[in-house]
Design a protein around this motif. Sequence first.
Motif, PDB file in Angstrom:
ATOM      1  N   THR A   1       1.598  17.199 -13.062  1.00 44.82           N
ATOM      2  CA  THR A   1       1.663  18.897 -12.499  1.00 44.82           C
ATOM      3  C   THR A   1       2.723  19.446 -13.095  1.00 44.82           C
ATOM      4  N   TYR A   2       4.022  19.069 -12.830  1.00 44.74           N
ATOM      5  CA  TYR A   2       5.053  19.690 -13.531  1.00 44.74           C
ATOM      6  C   TYR A   2       4.809  19.948 -14.985  1.00 44.74           C
ATOM      7  N   LEU A   3       4.342  18.958 -15.546  1.00 41.61           N
ATOM      8  CA  LEU A   3       4.093  18.954 -17.201  1.00 41.61           C
ATOM      9  C   LEU A   3       3.186  19.961 -17.692  1.00 41.61           C
ATOM     10  N   LEU A   4       2.280  19.956 -16.706  1.00 44.63           N
ATOM     11  CA  LEU A   4       1.073  21.144 -16.999  1.00 44.63           C
ATOM     12  C   LEU A   4       1.746  22.408 -16.909  1.00 44.63           C
ATOM     13  N   VAL A   5       2.557  22.768 -15.980  1.00 47.46           N
ATOM     14  CA  VAL A   5       2.966  24.069 -15.581  1.00 47.46           C
ATOM     15  C   VAL A   5       3.939  24.151 -16.882  1.00 47.46           C
ATOM     16  N   PHE A   6       4.703  23.323 -17.321  1.00 53.57           N
ATOM     17  CA  PHE A   6       5.559  23.488 -18.328  1.00 53.57           C
ATOM     18  C   PHE A   6       4.887  23.930 -19.475  1.00 53.57           C
ATOM     19  N   THR A   7       3.644  23.460 -20.029  1.00 55.15           N
ATOM     20  CA  THR A   7       2.921  23.902 -21.134  1.00 55.15           C
ATOM     21  C   THR A   7       2.509  25.328 -20.998  1.00 55.15           C
ATOM     22  N   THR A   8       2.384  25.750 -19.948  1.00 58.29           N
ATOM     23  CA  THR A   8       1.967  27.326 -19.615  1.00 58.29           C
ATOM     24  C   THR A   8       3.272  28.339 -20.109  1.00 58.29           C
ATOM     25  N   LEU A   9       4.440  27.573 -19.789  1.00 59.35           N
ATOM     26  CA  LEU A   9       5.662  28.422 -20.021  1.00 59.35           C
ATOM     27  C   LEU A   9       5.804  29.479 -21.302  1.00 59.35           C
ATOM     28  N   PRO A  10       5.381  28.790 -22.545  1.00 57.11           N
ATOM     29  CA  PRO A  10       5.302  29.400 -23.603  1.00 57.11           C
ATOM     30  C   PRO A  10       4.523  30.838 -23.719  1.00 57.11           C
TER      31      PRO A  10
ATOM     32  N   ALA B   1       0.876  -1.134  -0.029  1.00 61.82           N
ATOM     33  CA  ALA B   1       0.109  -0.034  -0.080  1.00 61.82           C
ATOM     34  C   ALA B   1       0.864   1.252  -0.099  1.00 61.82           C
ATOM     35  N   TYR B   2       1.852   1.290   0.833  1.00 65.64           N
ATOM     36  CA  TYR B   2       2.923   2.566   0.848  1.00 65.64           C
ATOM     37  C   TYR B   2       3.483   2.752  -0.621  1.00 65.64           C
ATOM     38  N   THR B   3       3.971   1.364  -1.233  1.00 63.50           N
ATOM     39  CA  THR B   3       4.622   1.763  -2.298  1.00 63.50           C
ATOM     40  C   THR B   3       3.700   2.451  -3.451  1.00 63.50           C
ATOM     41  N   LEU B   4       2.411   1.830  -3.548  1.00 66.94           N
ATOM     42  CA  LEU B   4       1.416   2.280  -4.293  1.00 66.94           C
ATOM     43  C   LEU B   4       1.138   3.677  -4.305  1.00 66.94           C
ATOM     44  N   ARG B   5       0.922   4.002  -2.942  1.00 67.98           N
ATOM     45  CA  ARG B   5       0.782   5.523  -2.628  1.00 67.98           C
ATOM     46  C   ARG B   5       1.847   6.453  -3.044  1.00 67.98           C
ATOM     47  N   ALA B   6       2.860   5.961  -2.632  1.00 69.73           N
ATOM     48  CA  ALA B   6       4.217   6.818  -3.275  1.00 69.73           C
ATOM     49  C   ALA B   6       4.194   6.840  -5.000  1.00 69.73           C
ATOM     50  N   CYS B   7       3.972   5.753  -5.433  1.00 67.69           N
ATOM     51  CA  CYS B   7       4.039   5.826  -6.856  1.00 67.69           C
ATOM     52  C   CYS B   7       2.851   6.931  -7.671  1.00 67.69           C
ATOM     53  N   ARG B   8       1.627   6.642  -7.003  1.00 64.85           N
ATOM     54  CA  ARG B   8       0.653   7.834  -7.248  1.00 64.85           C
ATOM     55  C   ARG B   8       1.148   9.167  -7.033  1.00 64.85           C
ATOM     56  N   ASP B   9       1.607   9.535  -5.639  1.00 66.10           N
ATOM     57  CA  ASP B   9       2.034  10.954  -5.581  1.00 66.10           C
ATOM     58  C   ASP B   9       3.282  11.248  -6.641  1.00 66.10           C
ATOM     59  N   VAL B  10       4.004  10.171  -7.105  1.00 66.84           N
ATOM     60  CA  VAL B  10       5.082  10.621  -8.084  1.00 66.84           C
ATOM     61  C   VAL B  10       4.354  10.872  -9.350  1.00 66.84           C
TER      62      VAL B  10
ATOM     63  N   ARG C   1      -5.106  15.352 -18.381  1.00 65.91           N
ATOM     64  CA  ARG C   1      -4.433  14.367 -17.836  1.00 65.91           C
ATOM     65  C   ARG C   1      -4.394  14.590 -16.300  1.00 65.91           C
ATOM     66  N   VAL C   2      -3.986  15.773 -15.919  1.00 64.77           N
ATOM     67  CA  VAL C   2      -3.938  16.207 -14.438  1.00 64.77           C
ATOM     68  C   VAL C   2      -5.118  16.049 -13.582  1.00 64.77           C
ATOM     69  N   GLY C   3      -5.905  16.642 -14.508  1.00 69.42           N
ATOM     70  CA  GLY C   3      -7.440  16.662 -13.832  1.00 69.42           C
ATOM     71  C   GLY C   3      -7.942  15.287 -13.526  1.00 69.42           C
ATOM     72  N   THR C   4      -7.679  14.318 -14.604  1.00 63.41           N
ATOM     73  CA  THR C   4      -8.293  13.132 -14.314  1.00 63.41           C
ATOM     74  C   THR C   4      -7.242  12.271 -13.211  1.00 63.41           C
ATOM     75  N   ALA C   5      -6.080  12.653 -13.263  1.00 62.31           N
ATOM     76  CA  ALA C   5      -5.229  11.836 -12.359  1.00 62.31           C
ATOM     77  C   ALA C   5      -5.219  12.427 -10.904  1.00 62.31           C
ATOM     78  N   TRP C   6      -5.716  13.554 -10.804  1.00 58.69           N
ATOM     79  CA  TRP C   6      -6.121  14.106  -9.395  1.00 58.69           C
ATOM     80  C   TRP C   6      -7.482  13.729  -8.896  1.00 58.69           C
TER      81      TRP C   6
END
Length: 323
Positions: A180-189, A165-174, A234-239
Motif C-alpha cells: 500500500t505504501y508503494l502504491l501511494v508512492f507511485t501517486t506522488l509524482p 499462524a500468528y507469524t504468517l498473519r503478521a507477514c501478510r500484514d507487513v 499488486r496491491v489489489g491482488t494482495a488484498w
Amino acid sequence: MSQIQQQHRPGPPYAPTTASVGGVPSVIPDVPVSAVFIALYATFAIANMVIFQMNRRRQRKFIPSVALFGFCMARILTLVLRIVWATRRTNVRLAIAANIFVNAGILIVYIVNLIFAQRILRARQPTLGWHRSLRVVFAAVYVGIACALIMVITALVLSVYSLDAYTLRACRDVQLTSGTYLLVFTTLPVFTIAAAYLLPRSPIREDFGEGRMRTKVIVVLLVACLCIMNAGFRVGTAWSPPRPINNPAWYHGKAPFYVFNFTLEILILCIMTPIRIDKRFHVPDGSNRPGHYSGRVGSSAESAAEGSAEKAGRGQGAILHDV
C-alpha cells in the motif's frame, strides 16, 4: 489446511498453499515468453548504458540512465530465475529468489520518476521546491521505500520458513502495508506536478534540460499512470482473500502476471529511452538551491571547478614569474 496437515508439510522452506500471481512457471509458455522479455530488457540496458557513456565523455553525468540500466539488468536476472524455476518447479528456495526480484526491480523506476517530478517542481516553484522542509519530507519518503523493500523481503522469506499462524498473519500484514505504501508512492509524482502548476506562479521560475516543459510533464504523468497500474494490480491482488493453490482466481494467471508487470515496464522504457530523458531532464551537477537550474547562480560543482581553475591559473602564473 488443518493444523496436523500443516505440521507434516515437507520443509522448511515450505511450499506455499495459496495461489500467487503468475503461479508456478512451466516450460511452456513461461520460458519462451521470458526469453522475449529478456531480449527487450537487454536492448534497453544496452541503450541506456551507451547513452550514459556518451554523456560521460562530454563531462555530463546523468545518473538516471545508470539507474535504468540497473533496472533492466535486475529484470533480466528476474526472468532468468523464472526460467530456471520452470525447470525445477519444486525448488522452494528458487521460487523465493524469483519472487523477491519480481517485487524489488520496479522500485528503481518509481524513484526515478519522482526525481523527475521534483525537478519540475523546483523549476516551476523554486522557493517551495528547494525549501528545507520539503527536502526532509522527500528524504523520508525515499527512506520509506528502502524500509518497505526490506519489510517485503523479510516477510516473504519468513513466511516460507514458519508454520505458526500468528507469524504468517503478521507477514501478510507487513506485505499489505508495504504494498500500500508503494502504491501511494507511485501517486506522488502526480501530486508534485499538480503543486507545480496549481500554486500561484513563481516570479523566479526556471527551466532545465532540452525541450518544452509541457513534454516533460507529459512524460512524468504517463510513467506515473503506468506505475500506478503496476502497483495497483499488486496491491489489489494482495488484498484479495487468499485462495487455495488449486483454485486460483483469474488475476493469478500467467497473462495478468506478464501484462501488469513486464509489459507495463517495457512501455515505461519505451517512453523514457527514445525520448532521451538524459537531455530533457538534465540539470547542472551540484544544483542545490534556486537559480542553479537556469544558471543565474553557479552550482556547487561549477563553483568548485572554477575554484580549481583559478588556483591552477595562479600556480601557472607564479611559475612563469619565477622563470
